[in-house]
Design a protein around this motif. Structure first.
Motif, mmCIF file in Angstrom:
data_model
loop_
_atom_site.group_PDB
_atom_site.id
_atom_site.type_symbol
_atom_site.label_atom_id
_atom_site.label_comp_id
_atom_site.label_asym_id
_atom_site.label_seq_id
_atom_site.Cartn_x
_atom_site.Cartn_y
_atom_site.Cartn_z
ATOM 1 N N THR A 131 -16.514 -3.474 -1.672
ATOM 2 C CA THR A 131 -15.757 -4.605 -1.155
ATOM 3 C C THR A 131 -15.129 -4.206 0.177
ATOM 4 N N PRO A 132 -14.990 -5.140 1.099
ATOM 5 C CA PRO A 132 -14.358 -4.795 2.383
ATOM 6 C C PRO A 132 -12.851 -4.548 2.247
ATOM 7 N N SER A 133 -12.240 -5.071 1.193
ATOM 8 C CA SER A 133 -10.793 -4.875 1.023
ATOM 9 C C SER A 133 -10.467 -4.437 -0.406
ATOM 10 N N PRO A 134 -10.659 -3.143 -0.686
ATOM 11 C CA PRO A 134 -10.392 -2.622 -2.027
ATOM 12 C C PRO A 134 -8.906 -2.663 -2.375
ATOM 13 N N LYS A 135 -8.623 -2.607 -3.665
ATOM 14 C CA LYS A 135 -7.252 -2.752 -4.160
ATOM 15 C C LYS A 135 -6.788 -1.568 -4.995
ATOM 16 N N ASN A 136 -7.412 -0.437 -4.837
ATOM 17 C CA ASN A 136 -7.051 0.721 -5.663
ATOM 18 C C ASN A 136 -5.619 1.183 -5.422
ATOM 19 N N ALA A 140 -2.597 0.921 -8.031
ATOM 20 C CA ALA A 140 -1.960 2.182 -8.440
ATOM 21 C C ALA A 140 -0.446 2.096 -8.235
ATOM 22 N N CYS A 141 -0.027 1.519 -7.121
ATOM 23 C CA CYS A 141 1.414 1.377 -6.856
ATOM 24 C C CYS A 141 2.070 0.448 -7.881
ATOM 25 N N GLN A 142 1.394 -0.619 -8.243
ATOM 26 C CA GLN A 142 1.928 -1.519 -9.274
ATOM 27 C C GLN A 142 2.091 -0.764 -10.590
ATOM 28 N N PHE A 143 1.154 0.086 -10.897
ATOM 29 C CA PHE A 143 1.246 0.899 -12.108
ATOM 30 C C PHE A 143 2.428 1.867 -12.013
ATOM 31 N N ILE A 144 2.552 2.560 -10.898
ATOM 32 C CA ILE A 144 3.642 3.527 -10.706
ATOM 33 C C ILE A 144 4.999 2.830 -10.813
ATOM 34 N N MET A 145 5.068 1.601 -10.334
ATOM 35 C CA MET A 145 6.328 0.843 -10.373
ATOM 36 C C MET A 145 6.825 0.639 -11.807
ATOM 37 N N LYS A 146 5.928 0.655 -12.763
ATOM 38 C CA LYS A 146 6.350 0.522 -14.166
ATOM 39 C C LYS A 146 7.204 1.709 -14.592
ATOM 40 N N TYR A 147 6.955 2.846 -13.973
ATOM 41 C CA TYR A 147 7.681 4.067 -14.309
ATOM 42 C C TYR A 147 8.865 4.313 -13.370
ATOM 43 N N PRO A 149 10.578 1.970 -10.614
ATOM 44 C CA PRO A 149 10.726 0.763 -9.792
ATOM 45 C C PRO A 149 11.319 1.094 -8.415
ATOM 46 N N ASN A 150 10.657 0.624 -7.361
ATOM 47 C CA ASN A 150 11.117 0.878 -6.001
ATOM 48 C C ASN A 150 10.483 -0.165 -5.085
ATOM 49 N N THR A 151 11.285 -1.056 -4.551
ATOM 50 C CA THR A 151 10.744 -2.114 -3.690
ATOM 51 C C THR A 151 10.160 -1.552 -2.400
ATOM 52 N N LYS A 152 10.657 -0.408 -1.926
ATOM 53 C CA LYS A 152 10.105 0.198 -0.714
ATOM 54 C C LYS A 152 8.652 0.616 -0.928
ATOM 55 N N LEU A 153 8.351 1.091 -2.125
ATOM 56 C CA LEU A 153 6.980 1.498 -2.429
ATOM 57 C C LEU A 153 6.044 0.290 -2.320
ATOM 58 N N LEU A 154 6.478 -0.850 -2.845
ATOM 59 C CA LEU A 154 5.645 -2.058 -2.739
ATOM 60 C C LEU A 154 5.505 -2.513 -1.286
ATOM 61 N N GLU A 155 6.575 -2.398 -0.506
ATOM 62 C CA GLU A 155 6.495 -2.737 0.921
ATOM 63 C C GLU A 155 5.472 -1.856 1.624
ATOM 64 N N LYS A 156 5.530 -0.557 1.333
ATOM 65 C CA LYS A 156 4.587 0.388 1.948
ATOM 66 C C LYS A 156 3.156 0.080 1.511
ATOM 67 N N ALA A 157 2.987 -0.313 0.257
ATOM 68 C CA ALA A 157 1.657 -0.680 -0.238
ATOM 69 C C ALA A 157 1.131 -1.919 0.488
ATOM 70 N N LYS A 158 2.010 -2.881 0.733
ATOM 71 C CA LYS A 158 1.603 -4.090 1.475
ATOM 72 C C LYS A 158 1.223 -3.731 2.907
ATOM 73 N N ASN A 159 2.014 -2.859 3.541
ATOM 74 C CA ASN A 159 1.680 -2.409 4.901
ATOM 75 C C ASN A 159 0.328 -1.708 4.918
ATOM 76 N N LYS A 161 -2.133 -2.147 2.862
ATOM 77 C CA LYS A 161 -3.187 -3.139 2.583
ATOM 78 C C LYS A 161 -3.585 -3.903 3.851
ATOM 79 N N GLU A 162 -2.655 -4.033 4.792
ATOM 80 C CA GLU A 162 -2.960 -4.747 6.038
ATOM 81 C C GLU A 162 -3.870 -3.944 6.960
ATOM 82 N N THR A 163 -3.740 -2.613 6.951
ATOM 83 C CA THR A 163 -4.484 -1.792 7.918
ATOM 84 C C THR A 163 -5.442 -0.786 7.289
ATOM 85 N N TYR A 164 -5.162 -0.360 6.061
ATOM 86 C CA TYR A 164 -5.919 0.709 5.399
ATOM 87 C C TYR A 164 -5.922 1.989 6.233
ATOM 88 N N SER A 165 -4.922 2.164 7.066
ATOM 89 C CA SER A 165 -4.897 3.325 7.957
ATOM 90 C C SER A 165 -4.381 4.567 7.229
#
Length: 180
Positions: A131-136, A140-147, A149-159, A161-165
């Motif tokens: 796929t051109p835009s994988p979600k691994n 993984a971050c959503q899974f880690i958040m269960k253990y 919780p950190n909103t910064k981690l989700l923000e970083k994951a979103k960033n 996802k935008e660039t895959y850099s």
């Protein structure tokens, strides 16, 4: 050869230190076993997954991984051990993302990973697809958040996802390290 487990799409046998997967005849999904063979050959080059041994007579032969499930390990480990495993999960997820593959099992990674000698081994590559835009990473971050919780981690994951850099991945990984 003893029946080791019955999966949704395959029967799994264990013979000494070898797992043998055979596609179930009563399922509609086809070529899942062949898909897993192809992906194991690819991800093994990056030290991901159980070692592919051979394919013979519609059966997949791979190494047997001995150790606790990821869920069991996390429930019986300290914070440092958990941090180490989560870093490995992110690192392997990043490699999968760079390969442009969606594993499609990260949302239930506790059922599809084993810990052997403090090393995370991902299992079940039968549903992988390009796929051109994988979600691994994001899964993984959503899974880690269960253990942890950190909103910064989700923000970083979103960033990420935008660039895959690589830089956004390093920021994400650093955020995980600081979270734990």
């Amino acid at each position: 050869m003893e029946l080791f487990a019955k999966g949704k799409r395959s029967l799994i046998y264990k013979q000494e230190k070898v797992i043998i997967k055979e596609e179930r005849k009563d399922i509609q999904a086809i070529n899942r076993l062949q898909n897993e063979v192809e992906w194991l050959k690819i991800v093994n080059k990056y030290n991901i997954g159980p070692k592919f041994l051979k394919q013979e007579d519609n059966k997949l032969f791979m190494e047997y991984i001995e150790g606790p499930s990821l869920e069991t390990y996390l429930n019986n480990s300290n914070k440092e051990q958990q941090k180490n495993i989560f870093k490995q999960l992110l690192d392997q997820s990043y490699i999968l993302d760079t390969l442009k593959v969606n594993k499609l099992e990260m949302h239930r990674v506790t059922k599809n990973a084993i810990i052997r000698k403090n090393k995370l081994i991902l299992l079940d590559f039968e549903r992988c697809k390009r796929t051109p835009s994988p979600k691994n990473i994001t899964q993984a971050c959503q899974f880690i958040m269960k253990y942890f919780p950190n909103t910064k981690l989700l923000e970083k994951a979103k960033n990420y996802k935008e660039t895959y850099s690589k830089k956004s991945f390093k920021d994400l990984r650093k955020c995980l390290t600081n979270t734990l």
